[in-house]
Design an enzyme around this catalytic site. Structure first.
Site, PDB file in Angstrom:
ATOM      1  CB  SER A  94      -0.897  -0.011   1.245  1.00 45.30           C
ATOM      2  OG  SER A  94      -1.720   1.134   1.272  1.00 45.30           O
ATOM      3  CG  HIS A 108      -4.358   5.073  -2.334  1.00 49.55           C
ATOM      4  ND1 HIS A 108      -5.417   4.387  -2.918  1.00 49.55           N
ATOM      5  CD2 HIS A 108      -3.966   4.325  -1.274  1.00 49.55           C
ATOM      6  CE1 HIS A 108      -5.651   3.286  -2.216  1.00 49.55           C
ATOM      7  NE2 HIS A 108      -4.777   3.228  -1.223  1.00 49.55           N
ATOM      8  N   GLY A 260      -5.532  -4.632  15.276  1.00 50.46           N
ATOM      9  CA  GLY A 260      -4.371  -4.340  16.103  1.00 50.46           C
ATOM     10  C   GLY A 260      -3.125  -4.141  15.271  1.00 50.46           C
ATOM     11  N   GLY A 261      -3.307  -3.625  14.071  1.00 50.44           N
ATOM     12  CA  GLY A 261      -2.164  -3.377  13.194  1.00 50.44           C
ATOM     13  C   GLY A 261      -1.277  -2.279  13.741  1.00 50.44           C
ATOM     14  NE  ARG A 262       5.699  -0.239  13.364  1.00 55.54           N
ATOM     15  CZ  ARG A 262       6.273   0.784  12.729  1.00 55.54           C
ATOM     16  NH1 ARG A 262       5.806   1.160  11.545  1.00 55.54           N
ATOM     17  NH2 ARG A 262       7.296   1.423  13.254  1.00 55.54           N
TER      18      ARG A 262
END
EC number: 1.3.3.3
Length: 302
Positions: A94, A108, A260-262
């Protein structure tokens, strides 16, 4: 090869991150991507690369992540209850590029693969991704070029593919509370598996590789254009729309935060500077007004 091949997808994504970073460093001429490797407590991790203070790129990030776990978050199972109770793996690249020069559009792109598995049952998998362009001072020929690249990479997969995924992009990157599109669109696809693994993977690769073909010529054409404080302030104001969309609507942002990603990597998409002004209205007939009148409404650019 019609079975799911996770390793081939992962190797493509790692190579794609490398090629995009190398090319953008050459285009910038000054900045370099700084790499930050991270681990996720629940399983997996990623390779975040960020450039700040470049000659062309004020701030940009190109992320690779591969996360996995025993169960999915509510954002993933709400629409697909059949995924409950399955372990999952999600991987993708991404990127978001925020240029210095207001005449160079923000861009993007992302490509991703998802698979959910349960012993004794067939895996549920799909590909997704796309790319979109957010100009501040648009040029029709740039927007046409962007969409020509999108159309051409879709053609080998069927004449209906570009119109379908172009419309999906227009619909997805629509800021409902502003009643305007985020930019001039591009391609957006998700849940792609009906073509089988090989063809679906080939399309995902075409989209990932097509990003540089679409974006680099626009950057090269506009990066040396002179601008002043008025253009800069308008750019910062329009970046506010980017922030609004990402925090309110973007599915990738919500999925990342809910799993709960960074946080640093998820919010890497944010611009380094943005501003809001109360009830701003561009002067009728101005370059700023042209953006609203002609470019923030879905249309056939070809």
């Amino acid at each position: 090869m019609s079975e799911v091949n996770l390793d081939s997808v992962k190797q493509f994504l790692l190579g794609l991150q490398n090629s995009i970073c190398q090319t953008l460093e050459l285009v910038d001429g000054k900045g370099n991507f700084v790499e930050d490797n991270w681990q996720r407590e629940e399983g997996g991790g990623g390779r975040t690369r960020v450039m700040a203070g470049g000659q062309v790129i004020e701030q940009g990030g190109v992320n690779f992540s591969h996360v996995y776990g025993d169960s999915l978050p509510p954002s993933a199972t709400a629409a697909r209850p059949e995924l409950q109770g399955r372990s999952f793996q999600a991987m993708g690249v991404s990127l978001v590029i925020h240029p210095n020069n207001p005449y160079v559009p923000t861009s993007h792109a992302n490509v991703r693969f998802f698979v959910a598995e349960k012993p004794g049952e067939k895996p549920v998998w799909w590909f997704g991704g796309g790319f979109d362009l957010t100009p501040f001072y648009p040029y029709l020929e740039d927007v046409q070029h962007w969409h020509e690249v999108a159309r051409d990479l879709c053609l080998p997969f069927g004449e209906e593919v570009y119109p379908k995924y172009k419309k999906w992009c227009d619909d997805y990157f629509y800021i409902k509370h502003r009643k305007e599109t985020r930019g001039v669109g591009g391609l957006f696809f998700d849940d792609l598996n009906e073509w089988g693994f090989d063809t679906s993977f080939a399309y995902m690769q075409a989209v990932g590789n097509g990003f540089l073909d679409a974006y680099v010529p626009i950057v090269e054409a506009r990066k040396s254009q002179a601008f002043g404080e008025q253009e800069r302030q308008f750019q910062l104001y329009r970046r506010g729309r980017y922030v609004e969309f990402n925090l309110v609507y973007d599915r990738g942002t919500l999925f990342g935060l809910q799993t709960g990603g960074r946080t640093e990597s998820i919010l890497m998409s944010m611009p380094p500077l943005a501003r809001w002004a109360y009830d701003y209205k561009p002067m009728p007939g101005s370059r700023e007004d042209q953006l609203y009148q002609h470019f923030l409404k879905p249309r056939d650019w070809l």
